[in-house]
Scaffold this motif. Sequence first.
Motif, PDB file in Angstrom:
ATOM      1  N   VAL A  77      12.403 -86.344  17.850  1.00 53.70           N
ATOM      2  CA  VAL A  77      11.711 -86.524  19.121  1.00 53.70           C
ATOM      3  C   VAL A  77      10.197 -86.569  18.924  1.00 53.70           C
ATOM      4  CG1 VAL A  77      13.551 -85.433  20.429  1.00 53.70           C
ATOM      5  CG2 VAL A  77      11.671 -84.038  19.571  1.00 53.70           C
ATOM      6  N   VAL A  78       9.710 -85.937  17.843  1.00 54.01           N
ATOM      7  CA  VAL A  78       8.269 -85.950  17.580  1.00 54.01           C
ATOM      8  C   VAL A  78       7.809 -87.347  17.226  1.00 54.01           C
ATOM      9  CG1 VAL A  78       6.453 -84.959  16.112  1.00 54.01           C
ATOM     10  CG2 VAL A  78       8.383 -83.552  16.844  1.00 54.01           C
ATOM     11  N   TYR A  82       6.178 -88.355  21.237  1.00 54.03           N
ATOM     12  CA  TYR A  82       5.709 -87.050  21.706  1.00 54.03           C
ATOM     13  C   TYR A  82       4.209 -86.884  21.500  1.00 54.03           C
ATOM     14  CZ  TYR A  82       4.856 -82.038  21.809  1.00 54.03           C
ATOM     15  OH  TYR A  82       4.333 -80.801  22.077  1.00 54.03           O
ATOM     16  N   ILE A 240       3.628 -85.651  29.097  1.00 55.67           N
ATOM     17  CA  ILE A 240       4.775 -84.926  28.559  1.00 55.67           C
ATOM     18  C   ILE A 240       5.990 -84.982  29.493  1.00 55.67           C
ATOM     19  CG2 ILE A 240       5.608 -82.619  28.002  1.00 55.67           C
ATOM     20  CD1 ILE A 240       4.104 -83.791  25.746  1.00 55.67           C
ATOM     21  N   PHE A 243       7.551 -88.288  29.156  1.00 54.72           N
ATOM     22  CA  PHE A 243       8.210 -88.408  27.855  1.00 54.72           C
ATOM     23  C   PHE A 243       9.576 -87.725  27.868  1.00 54.72           C
ATOM     24  CE2 PHE A 243       8.997 -86.077  23.864  1.00 54.72           C
ATOM     25  CZ  PHE A 243       9.293 -87.148  23.046  1.00 54.72           C
ATOM     26  N   SER A 247      13.686 -89.360  27.603  1.00 55.76           N
ATOM     27  CA  SER A 247      14.596 -88.988  26.517  1.00 55.76           C
ATOM     28  C   SER A 247      16.037 -89.367  26.825  1.00 55.76           C
ATOM     29  CB  SER A 247      14.506 -87.482  26.243  1.00 55.76           C
ATOM     30  OG  SER A 247      13.198 -87.125  25.862  1.00 55.76           O
ATOM     31  N   ALA A 261      12.433 -81.432  23.078  1.00 58.23           N
ATOM     32  CA  ALA A 261      11.239 -81.964  23.727  1.00 58.23           C
ATOM     33  C   ALA A 261      10.685 -80.991  24.764  1.00 58.23           C
ATOM     34  CB  ALA A 261      11.574 -83.309  24.383  1.00 58.23           C
ATOM     35  N   ALA A 265       7.103 -78.983  24.946  1.00 54.79           N
ATOM     36  CA  ALA A 265       6.253 -79.096  26.133  1.00 54.79           C
ATOM     37  C   ALA A 265       5.855 -77.732  26.677  1.00 54.79           C
ATOM     38  CB  ALA A 265       6.976 -79.896  27.218  1.00 54.79           C
TER      39      ALA A 265
END
Length: 290
Positions: A77-78, A82, A240, A243, A247, A261, A265
Amino acid sequence: MSTATATPATTRIGQVKARRKGLSAGKALRIACCYMIALLLASPLILMMLNAFKTEADAFTVPPKLIFTPTLDTRSVVHTGYVPALINSVIDVGMSTLLAIALGIPAAFGLAFYKYRGNQNIIFWMLSTTFMPSVGVILPIYVTFNRLQLLDTQTALIIMYTAMNLPLVVLILRSYYLDVPREIIEAALVDGAGTWRLFRSVVGPIARPGIATSALLAIIFAWNEFFFAIMLTGSRAGTIPVFIASSQTSQGLGLASVSAASLLAVAPLVILGWLAQRHLAEGFTLGAVK
């Protein structure tokens, strides 16, 4: 004779010890209840933290699997947006908070210490903006930003977050200024303090806890804001929350990925709150006594 007098004293000491034991047991019970309630309230966050280190199969087990082999498969996810979303959030939240504080401090000072016509109307108008539903104003805001070519830009969210948090900052700081003892203000005026000195040297140090509190609340509200972010931004200026919402793919919701994620956050806010706790606990009379 001495034995007869010692017996009541020994009895009283025993009663005092018994009462102390009873108080200790009651205190221990209250502390245990507080920990249980805190654990219950924190259970969703704990479950999210556990799911962040599970595979997707383990994350969907019912009841939740508490013993598992940790994995970093969700670290992808990074690399899926992100970092840009984090940078956008930091810039938007930081700039809007600075603007809200810079504009809110003098506004709250004026509303607290200077009475003039329309004072209450301004306060009522600020209160009314806090109750205004976002969905009711999004259309004119969207049209205006579209004509100004500000859609999908950080400037749009900075303007919105500043306007959203400014009434909150003003109302919180005004209540802090109103709690300043009038004796301190009168003493400063007798000493010849003008408006600027009263604002900077007398009232300013006392209002530091209010500034820290309002700034932290502004950061939290702006960091978690989703509606304006999803409506006014796209792929370039997404934050964020946007984002995390993205997902969910066409294949469904990856619970482990979303938990990872979400953990990323929440972490900056938790760290910020931990670092700011000392400033939030400062007394109202800090710097007020000569």
